[in-house]
Design a protein around this motif. Structure first.
Motif, PDB file in Angstrom:
ATOM      1  N   ARG A  35      -0.427 -26.144 -34.763  1.00 40.68           N
ATOM      2  CA  ARG A  35      -0.897 -25.625 -33.611  1.00 40.68           C
ATOM      3  C   ARG A  35      -1.944 -24.633 -33.575  1.00 40.68           C
ATOM      4  N   LEU A  36      -1.637 -23.901 -34.398  1.00 41.09           N
ATOM      5  CA  LEU A  36      -2.763 -22.699 -34.799  1.00 41.09           C
ATOM      6  C   LEU A  36      -3.926 -23.363 -35.406  1.00 41.09           C
ATOM      7  N   ALA A  37      -3.908 -24.112 -36.160  1.00 43.53           N
ATOM      8  CA  ALA A  37      -5.068 -24.932 -36.695  1.00 43.53           C
ATOM      9  C   ALA A  37      -5.925 -25.571 -35.496  1.00 43.53           C
ATOM     10  N   MET A  38      -5.110 -26.279 -34.627  1.00 48.12           N
ATOM     11  CA  MET A  38      -5.940 -26.967 -33.484  1.00 48.12           C
ATOM     12  C   MET A  38      -6.481 -25.951 -32.831  1.00 48.12           C
ATOM     13  N   VAL A  39      -5.869 -24.851 -32.406  1.00 48.51           N
ATOM     14  CA  VAL A  39      -6.405 -23.905 -31.478  1.00 48.51           C
ATOM     15  C   VAL A  39      -7.677 -23.189 -31.902  1.00 48.51           C
ATOM     16  N   ARG A  40      -7.664 -23.014 -33.161  1.00 43.25           N
ATOM     17  CA  ARG A  40      -8.514 -22.266 -33.905  1.00 43.25           C
ATOM     18  C   ARG A  40      -9.922 -23.414 -34.031  1.00 43.25           C
ATOM     19  N   ILE A  41      -9.605 -24.678 -34.464  1.00 42.32           N
ATOM     20  CA  ILE A  41     -10.754 -25.673 -34.265  1.00 42.32           C
ATOM     21  C   ILE A  41     -11.341 -25.980 -32.910  1.00 42.32           C
ATOM     22  N   ALA A  42     -10.340 -26.007 -31.600  1.00 42.59           N
ATOM     23  CA  ALA A  42     -10.675 -26.227 -30.767  1.00 42.59           C
ATOM     24  C   ALA A  42     -11.894 -24.900 -30.199  1.00 42.59           C
ATOM     25  N   THR A  43     -11.454 -23.555 -30.571  1.00 37.85           N
ATOM     26  CA  THR A  43     -12.203 -22.301 -30.256  1.00 37.85           C
ATOM     27  C   THR A  43     -13.605 -22.488 -30.964  1.00 37.85           C
ATOM     28  N   ARG A  44     -13.499 -22.560 -32.311  1.00 39.46           N
ATOM     29  CA  ARG A  44     -14.753 -22.652 -33.073  1.00 39.46           C
ATOM     30  C   ARG A  44     -15.829 -24.064 -32.671  1.00 39.46           C
ATOM     31  N   SER A  45     -15.259 -24.922 -31.999  1.00 40.16           N
ATOM     32  CA  SER A  45     -16.041 -26.050 -31.671  1.00 40.16           C
ATOM     33  C   SER A  45     -16.702 -25.715 -30.239  1.00 40.16           C
ATOM     34  N   ARG A  46     -15.859 -24.995 -29.581  1.00 38.29           N
ATOM     35  CA  ARG A  46     -16.682 -24.597 -28.115  1.00 38.29           C
ATOM     36  C   ARG A  46     -17.626 -23.372 -28.388  1.00 38.29           C
ATOM     37  N   GLU A  47     -17.465 -22.666 -29.349  1.00 36.13           N
ATOM     38  CA  GLU A  47     -18.459 -21.611 -29.627  1.00 36.13           C
ATOM     39  C   GLU A  47     -19.757 -22.430 -30.174  1.00 36.13           C
ATOM     40  N   SER A  48     -19.571 -23.435 -30.976  1.00 41.59           N
ATOM     41  CA  SER A  48     -20.727 -23.816 -31.651  1.00 41.59           C
ATOM     42  C   SER A  48     -21.517 -24.515 -30.546  1.00 41.59           C
ATOM     43  N   HIS A  49     -20.746 -25.170 -29.735  1.00 41.56           N
ATOM     44  CA  HIS A  49     -21.466 -25.944 -28.633  1.00 41.56           C
ATOM     45  C   HIS A  49     -22.073 -24.949 -27.645  1.00 41.56           C
ATOM     46  N   GLU A  50     -21.712 -23.942 -27.531  1.00 38.80           N
ATOM     47  CA  GLU A  50     -22.399 -23.014 -26.636  1.00 38.80           C
ATOM     48  C   GLU A  50     -23.599 -22.510 -27.031  1.00 38.80           C
TER      49      GLU A  50
END
Length: 117
Positions: free
Chosen positions: A7-22
């Motif tokens: 769950r922690l890994a999923m949250v981190r990946i989602a956060t990094r993905s959002r930051e990279s797309h912005e």
């Protein structure tokens, strides 16, 4: 415990993905900070400005600084000091060549540091 780690890994990946797309820049924020720091870092900037640059053959340039000559090839992203080769970010010898040619250093950053990657 494994569920918590997943769950922690999923949250981190989602956060990094959002930051990279912005992000809208040509290079990653890390490289932008490194290049900005290099431009204000007095020894780096003075070294690049003091480089005596001569065009050589097959796209190579000789960049002479403090009695040492280094061979720089911008398209291949190499320098004989090996810093440009290893880090993927231009060294002061390569930056001296870029100043002479009046090109943007962010165009010569390794492709793995590009926002698109």
């Amino acid at each position: 415990m494994l569920e918590t780690i997943a769950r922690l890994a999923m949250v981190r990946i989602a956060t990094r993905s959002r930051e990279s797309h912005e992000h809208q820049g040509k290079c990653t924020p890390y490289v932008q900070r490194v290049l900005a720091k290099a431009l204000v870092d007095k020894p780096f900037k003075d070294g690049a400005n003091k480089c005596v640059v001569r065009r050589s053959v097959k796209g190579y340039f000789d960049s002479r600084l403090n009695g040492q000559t280094h061979r720089v090839h911008l398209e291949k992203r190499t320098c004989s000091c090996r810093k440009f080769d290893i880090t993927g970010i231009p060294c002061k010898h390569a930056y001296g060549v870029m100043l002479k040619l009046k090109v943007d250093p962010s165009d010569y950053v390794c492709e793995w540091f590009r926002t698109a990657k």
